[in-house]
Write a protein that holds these residues in place. Structure first.
Motif, PDB file in Angstrom:
ATOM      1  N   ASP A   1       0.750  -1.326   0.056  1.00 47.22           N
ATOM      2  CA  ASP A   1       0.015   0.013   0.017  1.00 47.22           C
ATOM      3  C   ASP A   1       0.991   1.198  -0.202  1.00 47.22           C
ATOM      4  O   ASP A   1       2.141   1.125   0.685  1.00 47.22           O
ATOM      5  N   ALA A   2       0.456   2.356  -0.449  1.00 46.11           N
ATOM      6  CA  ALA A   2       1.241   3.483  -0.683  1.00 46.11           C
ATOM      7  C   ALA A   2       0.879   4.281   0.358  1.00 46.11           C
ATOM      8  O   ALA A   2       0.389   5.401   0.234  1.00 46.11           O
ATOM      9  N   ASP A   3       1.239   3.903   1.408  1.00 41.83           N
ATOM     10  CA  ASP A   3       1.258   4.624   2.850  1.00 41.83           C
ATOM     11  C   ASP A   3       2.793   5.159   3.049  1.00 41.83           C
ATOM     12  O   ASP A   3       3.547   4.481   3.528  1.00 41.83           O
ATOM     13  N   ILE A   4       2.810   6.297   2.627  1.00 44.31           N
ATOM     14  CA  ILE A   4       4.089   7.173   2.811  1.00 44.31           C
ATOM     15  C   ILE A   4       3.988   8.339   3.676  1.00 44.31           C
ATOM     16  O   ILE A   4       3.375   9.141   3.379  1.00 44.31           O
ATOM     17  N   VAL A   5       5.172   8.429   4.447  1.00 48.43           N
ATOM     18  CA  VAL A   5       5.261   9.802   5.135  1.00 48.43           C
ATOM     19  C   VAL A   5       6.649  10.560   4.706  1.00 48.43           C
ATOM     20  O   VAL A   5       7.473   9.895   4.746  1.00 48.43           O
ATOM     21  N   VAL A   6       6.235  11.748   4.161  1.00 45.79           N
ATOM     22  CA  VAL A   6       7.576  12.587   3.828  1.00 45.79           C
ATOM     23  C   VAL A   6       7.774  13.347   5.063  1.00 45.79           C
ATOM     24  O   VAL A   6       7.203  14.336   5.517  1.00 45.79           O
ATOM     25  N   TRP A   7       9.063  12.959   5.664  1.00 44.27           N
ATOM     26  CA  TRP A   7       9.351  13.739   6.950  1.00 44.27           C
ATOM     27  C   TRP A   7      10.251  14.369   6.638  1.00 44.27           C
ATOM     28  O   TRP A   7      11.573  14.180   5.995  1.00 44.27           O
ATOM     29  N   ASP A   8      10.156  15.978   6.832  1.00 46.58           N
ATOM     30  CA  ASP A   8      11.096  16.885   6.741  1.00 46.58           C
ATOM     31  C   ASP A   8      11.990  17.041   8.081  1.00 46.58           C
ATOM     32  O   ASP A   8      11.330  17.623   9.004  1.00 46.58           O
ATOM     33  N   PRO A   9      13.242  16.904   8.182  1.00 47.46           N
ATOM     34  CA  PRO A   9      13.934  16.748   9.291  1.00 47.46           C
ATOM     35  C   PRO A   9      14.493  18.439   9.711  1.00 47.46           C
ATOM     36  O   PRO A   9      14.765  18.451  10.870  1.00 47.46           O
ATOM     37  N   GLY A  10      14.120  19.338   8.686  1.00 44.71           N
ATOM     38  CA  GLY A  10      14.618  20.763   9.115  1.00 44.71           C
ATOM     39  C   GLY A  10      13.552  21.300   9.625  1.00 44.71           C
ATOM     40  O   GLY A  10      14.028  22.558  10.057  1.00 44.71           O
ATOM     41  N   ILE A  11      12.399  20.850   9.802  1.00 47.85           N
ATOM     42  CA  ILE A  11      11.328  21.622  10.392  1.00 47.85           C
ATOM     43  C   ILE A  11      11.541  21.665  12.099  1.00 47.85           C
ATOM     44  O   ILE A  11      11.765  20.312  12.762  1.00 47.85           O
ATOM     45  N   ARG A  12      11.233  22.693  12.715  1.00 46.43           N
ATOM     46  CA  ARG A  12      11.403  22.812  14.029  1.00 46.43           C
ATOM     47  C   ARG A  12      10.090  23.499  14.534  1.00 46.43           C
ATOM     48  O   ARG A  12       9.533  24.167  14.177  1.00 46.43           O
ATOM     49  N   ALA A  13       9.537  22.766  15.886  1.00 43.96           N
ATOM     50  CA  ALA A  13       8.274  23.190  16.408  1.00 43.96           C
ATOM     51  C   ALA A  13       8.459  22.736  17.699  1.00 43.96           C
ATOM     52  O   ALA A  13       9.369  22.337  18.398  1.00 43.96           O
ATOM     53  N   VAL A  14       7.342  23.418  18.578  1.00 49.42           N
ATOM     54  CA  VAL A  14       7.213  23.329  19.884  1.00 49.42           C
ATOM     55  C   VAL A  14       5.648  22.600  20.116  1.00 49.42           C
ATOM     56  O   VAL A  14       4.726  23.079  19.681  1.00 49.42           O
ATOM     57  N   ILE A  15       5.757  21.526  20.677  1.00 50.87           N
ATOM     58  CA  ILE A  15       4.474  20.867  20.952  1.00 50.87           C
ATOM     59  C   ILE A  15       3.630  21.516  22.091  1.00 50.87           C
ATOM     60  O   ILE A  15       3.845  22.043  22.961  1.00 50.87           O
ATOM     61  N   SER A  16       2.206  21.707  21.538  1.00 49.47           N
ATOM     62  CA  SER A  16       1.359  22.726  22.474  1.00 49.47           C
ATOM     63  C   SER A  16      -0.107  22.109  22.252  1.00 49.47           C
ATOM     64  O   SER A  16      -0.516  21.796  20.997  1.00 49.47           O
ATOM     65  N   ALA A  17      -0.712  22.131  23.380  1.00 55.14           N
ATOM     66  CA  ALA A  17      -2.239  21.929  22.827  1.00 55.14           C
ATOM     67  C   ALA A  17      -2.981  23.004  22.308  1.00 55.14           C
ATOM     68  O   ALA A  17      -3.797  22.558  21.598  1.00 55.14           O
ATOM     69  N   GLN A  18      -2.386  24.257  22.009  1.00 51.42           N
ATOM     70  CA  GLN A  18      -3.156  25.129  21.347  1.00 51.42           C
ATOM     71  C   GLN A  18      -3.155  24.649  19.801  1.00 51.42           C
ATOM     72  O   GLN A  18      -3.761  25.293  18.961  1.00 51.42           O
TER      73      GLN A  18
END
Length: 460
Positions: free
Chosen positions: A390-407
């Protein structure tokens, strides 16, 4: 018209290599260079990793519990899963007292059908054992594609079953080609410790972990493996939390037993100190088994590195802090047990596992996708980037930075247990059977496209 993902690095459980991926009619049809054909649509994924879609083998969506219902149903929960890079979930359909297994399964099909944005399968949790239920197990494996069953060794008086039931179930699972999944805590010990806490007026959240000690997990894990060994059947230990329980699993594996273990991000990254937070904040972290002392994190990471632990799931079981967790303000034993996590699993394991070098990219894929597919009858349809899958594929960008938040989360719950955690990398694009369901980190699917998955019988 086919889609070609161009310029990325494919990561499997065995290797990482540069190649393009051609997707057509829900399947991966070609891998390599110069595979583009006329009229193909090309998506440039240069600088990104291509992971097989994540498989979370432990979720609880739309689950009645503790007098309420989980905050995430199949719609909100699977949207969050896709945004985090998980394309398949295996939820726990539950047979409640007086129901047949088929009735319990039908109830969960009604909850999920037409609502799930990700592909989904079901384990069947059995709480009311009898001869008729035993006979149903084989039918569910052969006719319904349900090839795993869960039993609780805890929650005395509601979900807990005794050792005689477990032995019978192990024997039936072996005959049926099923894998038993066990919640390993000694429910009798826990019930007595909770009673003692009540008698002594110890009702604050901080007493939750003291009533569910590591000893109760270690003993139940040992007993579960002994019962499986007696029946000569495989066993899957869900949400392993401690170094002591892991040692029991390790010893059994060294003796050649078919024992498989799962842990969760919360046990790798959080510890029991949160139960002492002021203003009832500790209730957000009330789960079972509870968070442990910090030294257990190192033991679990080592268990992952040494391949004693096969999967990292979430046990996603979300309850809002306001109005739901607050049901236990006066008594910790009435706090609904569970926390959210389906949206952040890949990000947490990549950030705190891959980036600091605790696990390799290949191990990351194995833990989040491949091994779950193999254990639960989905491989090689799921869990791998290969021609014919199955073509279940995640394109993962290692350059992105974020902060996890409920918002900013999609999970339909009013807090995040990982609030303020740094996130490195993100699922930039996600494909579910070739459908571009997440684009540039945003939902790209207006309606649920998830399909029910008939899973194969268990085989070692």
């Amino acid at each position: 018209m086919a889609i070609v993902l161009s310029g990325g690095q494919i990561v499997t459980a065995l290797e990482t290599y540069e190649a393009d991926v051609r997707i057509e009619d829900e399947k991966i049809v070609a891998l390599g260079k110069n595979i583009r054909q006329a009229q193909d649509k090309v998506l440039d994924v240069d600088g990104c990793f291509l992971f097989p879609g994540g498989i979370d083998p432990h979720t609880h969506f739309d689950l009645p519990s503790a007098g309420t219902v989980t905050a995430d149903d199949f719609a909100s929960g699977t949207k969050a899963a896709l945004l985090g890079g998980t394309t398949t979930i295996i939820d726990f359909a539950t047979q409640f007292k007086g129901e047949s297994l088929h009735q319990g399964l039908a109830n969960w099909h009604a909850k999920a059908q037409g609502k799930s944005y990700a592909d989904y399968g079901f384990h069947m949790a059995i709480t009311d054992w009898n001869d008729a239920v035993a006979q149903e197990m084989q039918k569910l494996v052969q006719e319904e594609g349900v090839s795993s069953f869960k039993f609780y060794m805890a929650y005395k008086g509601s979900l807990q079953v005794d050792d005689g039931v477990l032995l019978q179930a192990f024997r039936e699972s072996k005959r049926s080609g099923a894998l038993l999944c066990l919640h390993c805590e000694n429910g009798d010990i826990i019930a007595e410790l909770v009673k003692e806490a009540h008698d002594e007026g110890k009702l604050e959240t901080s007493f939750h972990p003291h009533t569910r000690p590591i000893l109760a997990e270690r003993e139940a894990t040992s007993r579960a493996i002994a019962l499986a060994e007696l029946a000569q059947a495989p066993v899957y230990i869900v949400h392993l939390t401690s170094g002591e329980a892991l040692q029991v699993v390790t010893q059994a594996k060294r003796r050649g037993l078919n024992v498989y273990a799962e842990t969760c991000p919360q046990y790798l990254l959080l510890d029991e100190s949160v139960y002492d937070l002021p203003e009832f904040e500790g209730a957000k972290y009330v789960i079972s088994p509870p968070l442990r002392a910090k030294e257990n994190q190192d033991a679990l990471w080592q268990g992952i590195k040494d391949h004693w632990i096969e999967t990292v799931a979430t046990d996603h079981c979300s309850f809002n802090f306001q109005g739901q967790k607050e049901l236990g303000r006066e008594d910790f034993s009435k706090i609904p047990n569970g926390m959210p996590g389906v949206e952040t699993r890949l990000a947490l394991l990549y950030t705190y596992g891959v980036v600091p070098g605790k696990i390799s990219l290949q191990e990351f894929v194995n833990l989040t996708s491949t091994h779950a597919a193999q254990l639960f009858g989905l491989y090689p349809r799921k869990g791998v980037i290969a021609v014919g899958s199955d073509a279940d594929i995640v394109v993962w960008d290692p350059g992105i930075r974020a902060v996890i938040s409920a918002q900013t989360q999609a999970q339909q719950v009013d807090y995040s247990p990982y609030e303020g955690f740094t996130q490195i990398g993100q699922a930039r694009h996600v494909f579910l059977r070739g459908q571009h369901v997440v684009s540039e980190g945003q939902m790209n699917s207006e309606y649920p496209q998830g399909k029910y998955l008939y899973r194969d019988a268990f085989s070692t």
